[in-house]
Motif scaffolding. Structure first.
Motif, PDB file in Angstrom:
ATOM      1  N   ALA A   1       3.649  -0.418  -4.536  1.00 54.26           N
ATOM      2  CA  ALA A   1       3.159   0.827  -5.561  1.00 54.26           C
ATOM      3  C   ALA A   1       1.742   0.842  -4.577  1.00 54.26           C
ATOM      4  CB  ALA A   1       2.648   0.209  -6.817  1.00 54.26           C
ATOM      5  N   ALA A   2       1.284   2.058  -4.760  1.00 54.86           N
ATOM      6  CA  ALA A   2       0.101   2.618  -4.148  1.00 54.86           C
ATOM      7  C   ALA A   2      -0.540   3.778  -4.728  1.00 54.86           C
ATOM      8  CB  ALA A   2       0.284   3.083  -2.578  1.00 54.86           C
ATOM      9  N   LEU A   3      -1.943   3.821  -4.801  1.00 54.24           N
ATOM     10  CA  LEU A   3      -2.692   4.595  -5.369  1.00 54.24           C
ATOM     11  C   LEU A   3      -3.275   5.595  -4.055  1.00 54.24           C
ATOM     12  CD1 LEU A   3      -2.773   2.671  -7.733  1.00 54.24           C
ATOM     13  CD2 LEU A   3      -5.213   3.613  -8.334  1.00 54.24           C
ATOM     14  N   LEU A   4      -2.963   6.742  -3.936  1.00 51.85           N
ATOM     15  CA  LEU A   4      -3.120   7.868  -3.084  1.00 51.85           C
ATOM     16  C   LEU A   4      -4.036   8.802  -3.518  1.00 51.85           C
ATOM     17  CD1 LEU A   4       0.711   8.188  -1.760  1.00 51.85           C
ATOM     18  CD2 LEU A   4      -1.231   6.554  -0.969  1.00 51.85           C
ATOM     19  N   GLU A   5      -4.796   9.505  -2.616  1.00 49.93           N
ATOM     20  CA  GLU A   5      -5.608  10.476  -2.800  1.00 49.93           C
ATOM     21  C   GLU A   5      -5.543  11.485  -1.776  1.00 49.93           C
ATOM     22  OE1 GLU A   5     -10.455  11.583  -3.055  1.00 49.93           O
ATOM     23  OE2 GLU A   5      -9.813   9.718  -2.669  1.00 49.93           O
ATOM     24  N   ILE A   6      -5.139  12.537  -1.964  1.00 45.15           N
ATOM     25  CA  ILE A   6      -4.526  13.797  -1.164  1.00 45.15           C
ATOM     26  C   ILE A   6      -6.157  14.597  -0.996  1.00 45.15           C
ATOM     27  CG2 ILE A   6      -3.300  15.853  -0.421  1.00 45.15           C
ATOM     28  CD1 ILE A   6      -2.063  12.974  -0.959  1.00 45.15           C
ATOM     29  N   ARG A   7      -6.522  14.538   0.375  1.00 43.41           N
ATOM     30  CA  ARG A   7      -7.682  15.389   0.589  1.00 43.41           C
ATOM     31  C   ARG A   7      -7.048  16.918   0.909  1.00 43.41           C
ATOM     32  NH1 ARG A   7     -10.977  11.224   4.556  1.00 43.41           N
ATOM     33  NH2 ARG A   7     -11.334   9.471   2.826  1.00 43.41           N
ATOM     34  N   GLN A   8      -8.470  17.602   1.077  1.00 43.54           N
ATOM     35  CA  GLN A   8      -8.031  19.225   1.221  1.00 43.54           C
ATOM     36  C   GLN A   8      -7.158  19.639   2.457  1.00 43.54           C
ATOM     37  OE1 GLN A   8     -11.707  21.246   0.564  1.00 43.54           O
ATOM     38  NE2 GLN A   8     -11.702  20.957  -1.668  1.00 43.54           N
ATOM     39  N   ASN A   9      -7.459  18.693   3.480  1.00 43.15           N
ATOM     40  CA  ASN A   9      -6.656  19.020   4.660  1.00 43.15           C
ATOM     41  C   ASN A   9      -5.413  18.360   4.806  1.00 43.15           C
ATOM     42  OD1 ASN A   9      -7.871  16.104   4.936  1.00 43.15           O
ATOM     43  ND2 ASN A   9      -8.576  16.231   6.628  1.00 43.15           N
ATOM     44  N   GLY A  10      -4.745  17.694   3.817  1.00 42.77           N
ATOM     45  CA  GLY A  10      -3.763  17.149   3.671  1.00 42.77           C
ATOM     46  C   GLY A  10      -3.592  15.774   4.124  1.00 42.77           C
ATOM     47  N   GLN A  11      -4.755  15.288   4.399  1.00 39.70           N
ATOM     48  CA  GLN A  11      -4.635  13.749   4.864  1.00 39.70           C
ATOM     49  C   GLN A  11      -4.453  13.196   3.641  1.00 39.70           C
ATOM     50  OE1 GLN A  11      -8.198  12.558   6.873  1.00 39.70           O
ATOM     51  NE2 GLN A  11      -7.391  10.563   7.293  1.00 39.70           N
ATOM     52  N   VAL A  12      -3.573  11.804   3.896  1.00 36.33           N
ATOM     53  CA  VAL A  12      -3.325  10.921   2.629  1.00 36.33           C
ATOM     54  C   VAL A  12      -4.000   9.812   2.659  1.00 36.33           C
ATOM     55  CG1 VAL A  12      -1.544   9.588   1.463  1.00 36.33           C
ATOM     56  CG2 VAL A  12      -1.157  11.932   2.724  1.00 36.33           C
ATOM     57  N   GLN A  13      -5.180   9.547   1.786  1.00 34.67           N
ATOM     58  CA  GLN A  13      -5.745   8.414   1.622  1.00 34.67           C
ATOM     59  C   GLN A  13      -5.392   7.119   0.705  1.00 34.67           C
ATOM     60  OE1 GLN A  13      -8.459   7.624   3.649  1.00 34.67           O
ATOM     61  NE2 GLN A  13      -8.655   5.460   2.972  1.00 34.67           N
ATOM     62  N   SER A  14      -5.200   5.988   1.106  1.00 33.84           N
ATOM     63  CA  SER A  14      -4.585   4.981   0.033  1.00 33.84           C
ATOM     64  C   SER A  14      -5.814   4.384  -0.482  1.00 33.84           C
ATOM     65  CB  SER A  14      -3.771   3.893   0.953  1.00 33.84           C
ATOM     66  OG  SER A  14      -2.768   4.578   1.654  1.00 33.84           O
TER      67      SER A  14
ATOM     68  N   MET B   1       5.344   2.868   5.122  1.00 31.07           N
ATOM     69  CA  MET B   1       5.583   2.992   3.778  1.00 31.07           C
ATOM     70  C   MET B   1       5.034   4.540   3.266  1.00 31.07           C
ATOM     71  SD  MET B   1       4.756   0.791   0.270  1.00 31.07           S
ATOM     72  CE  MET B   1       2.951   1.542   0.112  1.00 31.07           C
ATOM     73  N   ILE B   2       3.663   4.562   3.745  1.00 30.47           N
ATOM     74  CA  ILE B   2       2.974   6.023   3.571  1.00 30.47           C
ATOM     75  C   ILE B   2       3.167   6.954   4.618  1.00 30.47           C
ATOM     76  CG2 ILE B   2       0.728   7.179   2.565  1.00 30.47           C
ATOM     77  CD1 ILE B   2       2.036   5.192   0.659  1.00 30.47           C
ATOM     78  N   ASP B   3       3.927   7.658   4.440  1.00 33.06           N
ATOM     79  CA  ASP B   3       4.431   8.970   5.545  1.00 33.06           C
ATOM     80  C   ASP B   3       3.822  10.266   5.000  1.00 33.06           C
ATOM     81  OD1 ASP B   3       5.328  10.777   7.145  1.00 33.06           O
ATOM     82  OD2 ASP B   3       7.306  10.228   7.190  1.00 33.06           O
ATOM     83  N   GLU B   4       2.903  10.719   5.603  1.00 34.02           N
ATOM     84  CA  GLU B   4       2.020  11.969   5.173  1.00 34.02           C
ATOM     85  C   GLU B   4       2.900  13.178   4.879  1.00 34.02           C
ATOM     86  OE1 GLU B   4      -1.147  12.686   7.564  1.00 34.02           O
ATOM     87  OE2 GLU B   4      -2.370  11.108   7.049  1.00 34.02           O
ATOM     88  N   LYS B   5       3.706  13.069   5.936  1.00 32.28           N
ATOM     89  CA  LYS B   5       4.676  14.286   5.711  1.00 32.28           C
ATOM     90  C   LYS B   5       5.557  14.435   4.521  1.00 32.28           C
ATOM     91  CE  LYS B   5       8.295  17.044   8.443  1.00 32.28           C
ATOM     92  NZ  LYS B   5       9.004  16.926   9.685  1.00 32.28           N
ATOM     93  N   ARG B   6       6.229  13.093   3.989  1.00 34.08           N
ATOM     94  CA  ARG B   6       6.860  13.058   2.915  1.00 34.08           C
ATOM     95  C   ARG B   6       6.101  13.113   1.860  1.00 34.08           C
ATOM     96  NH1 ARG B   6       9.579   8.787   5.711  1.00 34.08           N
ATOM     97  NH2 ARG B   6       8.550   7.430   4.336  1.00 34.08           N
ATOM     98  N   ILE B   7       4.920  12.745   1.834  1.00 35.62           N
ATOM     99  CA  ILE B   7       3.890  12.796   0.506  1.00 35.62           C
ATOM    100  C   ILE B   7       3.454  13.994   0.409  1.00 35.62           C
ATOM    101  CG2 ILE B   7       1.582  11.794  -0.286  1.00 35.62           C
ATOM    102  CD1 ILE B   7       3.941   9.701  -0.215  1.00 35.62           C
ATOM    103  N   ASN B   8       3.142  14.704   1.427  1.00 36.55           N
ATOM    104  CA  ASN B   8       2.677  16.316   1.214  1.00 36.55           C
ATOM    105  C   ASN B   8       3.727  16.963   0.852  1.00 36.55           C
ATOM    106  OD1 ASN B   8       0.071  16.084   1.828  1.00 36.55           O
ATOM    107  ND2 ASN B   8       0.505  15.809   4.188  1.00 36.55           N
TER     108      ASN B   8
END
Length: 688
Positions: A135-148, A158-165
């Motif tokens: 499990a993970a809590l994620l924050e998506i910034r305006q530039n598309g960067q994923v912050q755990s 585990m956290i792939d920015e492409k799949r998450i976006n």
């Protein structure tokens, strides 16, 4: 099939042309049999090939239709759907847990912060209680960067920015509790919104049985492969049919090649026989054909052909020798017949012509070919009538284009028919009659001329001596003595005509203007007969011709005189001509001939017009019948011809034609005659 069948047909047609060319080049005749055999063998090879190709194509197509049918496709898709249904079931369970966990985590964050160690423990407890693995809590910034923000059981990748976006984009515009597949390999992972912040999300994942994942992957691969095969099925079918087309054409081509060789082998002996037969037809009886030791019908036929040609050569040699003798005899006979002037006609038992020479054709005036086999009576009824009699010799009058001709005919019979010979004696008889009449004319002139002079002198003396002395009946005396003088003058003129006919002087040829001679001949009669219209066409002209001026003037004067007498004879009958009484004389040149055309409106020609130029042949009571005889004699001595025709509208047309070129060679250098002899008056001394 639409390509294969026309291609095979073109190959067969081309093989026929090749077969014919090879047959002609090798001297095997026209090549029709050769082409027929090649066509037969080619068709025998092509038909099974076409049927096999059709069967193979249909079998391949039916197989494709079986594997790519709706039933097979639905079975495969159902199998794949089973694996996907299992995956979706697990995905739904994980999604339900993620939704509930998202609410719980939101409640926890309202009580404590992320930095509080209790939050990490509470998050791990949620993962444990819900049978989750990560499990993970994620924050998506305006530039598309994923912050755990917080992670439980994390691992690298585990956290792939492409799949998450991609999952975040799927969540846009959906309800708050929407869950989307995060598409993590070897796991069932989902992503959902978190009420912690506007761009915060909860990511949870659960490990699955590797066999389930493998089955789902295999099902997907099978379905992808099936879709690819389905897309390539049309191409594969076309490739297979193309291969069938090429193989079928190769098979047919090999069959045609074999058929050409086999046809050559079968047709060659027949072609040799055909060629040899053609040479024999052309006359080469020494032709032989090679005999192959095949012990079959071809060998028997070749041997029989050679025996036949040998016998033909022997018999032809004998026939040629006999024909040579016959040709020599025939040539000798034809040479003899063509050299004789007499007509010779050989007849069969039914009086049909077997042989006729050129002289006979000319005398009978039948120049057309093919008189052999024609009955003699159809060619000459007079000769047919002679053959019907029993006489061996006779003088036969035959009708011709130039009038009646007299033939001296002789007949000799033989077993199969008869041979007749004949000569044209018309001119001979005419010459004999002319000579006889000339002798009679000379005797008459001699016997009559002597007492005429003393009678005329005595009558004239009586008129002068006693005309004034007789008082009782002087008028009767004057009439009687005048009658004696006139009758003596008529007798003298008649005697002069006899003398002129009996002793026609030899013409002296000079170059003269015959237009002037014709004009003077018309002028004399125009003065004497003012009631008749005389015309000369053309009125003026220079028509030079070598002639005897006096004799030509006499001939023209006699012809004009006859025309005047014919008009007077018509008047005496009380007949009238609407065109008037006229005599027209026309001069014109046609080629090398100078032609005189004289027409009149008189009574016309008698029925026996062919005899008008015979001596003492006359249609008038007081005529001597010598005028036209003298004209004909003058015309003949000038190498000319005279013809008597009917004038359109009534009357007579006399045509006299002279060969001016031939007369030019007769021009004499002798001195000219006296003016009296050369006068163109054209009348005799008694008339003067």
């Amino acid at each position: 099939m639409a390509n294969l069948i026309p291609a095979i047909a073109l190959m067969v047609l081309y093989s026929r042309r090749v077969a014919r060319r090879r047959a002609k080049r090798e001297g095997l005749g026209s090549g029709k049999l050769h082409a027929r055999l090649v066509t037969l063998f080619s068709v025998l090879a092509a038909v099974p090939t076409v049927f096999v190709a059709i069967f193979a194509s249909l079998l391949f197509q039916s197989g494709l239709e079986f594997w790519f049918s709706d039933r097979a496709r639905s079975m495969l898709e159902n199998t794949v759907q089973v694996a996907h249904a299992t995956y979706r079931y697990e995905l739904g369970r994980v999604g339900a847990e993620a939704t509930a966990m998202s609410g719980n985590v939101g409640d926890i964050l309202e009580q404590i912060t992320l930095d509080d160690p209790r939050f990490q423990q509470a998050l791990a407890q949620q993962v444990y209680l819900r049978s989750l693995n990560q499990a993970a809590l994620l924050e998506i910034r305006q530039n598309g960067q994923v912050q755990s923000l917080a992670v439980v059981n994390g691992y690298d990748g585990m956290i792939d920015e492409k799949r998450i976006n991609s999952a975040v984009r799927k969540l846009k515009g959906t309800p708050p509790d929407t869950v989307v597949d995060a598409d993590t390999p070897d796991r069932i992972s989902v992503l959902t919104r978190l009420s912690y912040g506007p761009n915060s999300y909860l990511y949870v994942a659960r490990d699955v049985d590797p066999e389930i994942a493998l089955q789902v992957g295999r099902a997907n691969e099978v379905l992808d492969d099936y879709q690819a095969l389905l897309a390539r099925s049309r191409t594969n079918q076309l490739r297979f049919n193309g291969a069938l087309l090429v193989v079928a054409l190769v098979i047919v081509g090999l069959a045609i090649s074999a058929a050409l060789k086999l046809a050559d082998r079968l047709v060659r002996p027949v072609g040799q026989l055909v060629t040899a037969a053609g040479r024999i037809e052309e006359g080469d009886f020494s032709t032989r054909v090679p005999v192959a030791k095949t012990e079959d019908e071809i060998q028997t036929l070749a041997s029989a052909f050679n025996r036949m040609s040998g016998r033909l050569e022997e018999q032809t040699g004998a026939l040629m020798s006999a024909n040579a003798q016959l040709d020599a005899r025939r040539a000798f006979t034809e040479a003899v017949l063509s050299s004789v002037t007499a007509g010779v006609v050989a007849l069969d038992a039914h009086n049909r012509i077997l042989l006729i020479n050129r002289s006979a054709e000319s005398l009978l005036q039948h120049e057309q070919e093919g008189l052999e086999g024609v009955p003699l009576a159809d060619v000459s009824p007079e000769l047919g009538e002679f053959m019907a009699g029993e006489q061996r010799e006779a003088d036969v009058l035959v009708e011709s284009k130039s009038g009646e001709r007299t033939l001296a005919v002789k007949r000799v019979r033989y077993q199969q028919g008869a041979v007749i010979t004949f000569d044209d004696i018309t001119d001979q008889l005419s010459d004999q009659r002319r000579a006889a009449w000339s002798d009679i004319a000379r005797r008459i002139a001699h016997e009559i001329k002597n007492p005429l002079t003393p009678i005329q002198l005595a009558a004239e003396r009586l008129q002068r001596r006693f005309g004034k002395e007789i008082a009782s009946d002087s008028e009767t005396f004057e009439r009687l003595t005048g009658t004696i003088v006139r009758q003596v003058g008529d007798l003298r003129r008649m005697v002069d005509e006899f003398s002129n006919f009996a002793r026609m002087p030899k013409p002296v040829f000079r170059r003269e203007n015959v237009h002037e001679i014709a004009r003077q001949s018309l002028f004399l009669h125009e003065v004497a007969h003012p009631g008749i219209s005389f015309a000369l066409q053309p009125p003026q002209g220079d028509f030079e011709m070598v002639c005897d001026r006096r004799q030509l003037g006499q001939a023209l004067s006699n012809v004009v005189k006859n025309a005047v007498e014919a008009i007077e004879a018509r008047r005496s009958r009380g007949e009238h001509n609407l065109a008037g009484d006229r005599v027209d004389l026309k001069l014109h040149k046609v080629g090398g001939q100078l032609i005189f055309d004289l027409t009149d409106t008189g009574v016309g020609l008698p029925e026996e017009r062919e005899r008008l130029t015979e001596p003492y042949m006359t249609t008038r009571v007081r005529g001597t019948g010598l005028g036209l005889a003298i004209v004909k004699k003058i015309v003949e001595e000038h190498h000319g011809e005279i013809a008597f025709l009917d004038r359109p509208g009534g009357g007579t047309h006399v045509r006299i034609a002279f060969d001016a070129e031939q007369l030019a060679t007769l021009e004499s250098e002798a001195p000219a005659d006296s003016s009296a002899e050369n006068s163109p008056v054209g009348v005799n001394r008694g008339q003067r």
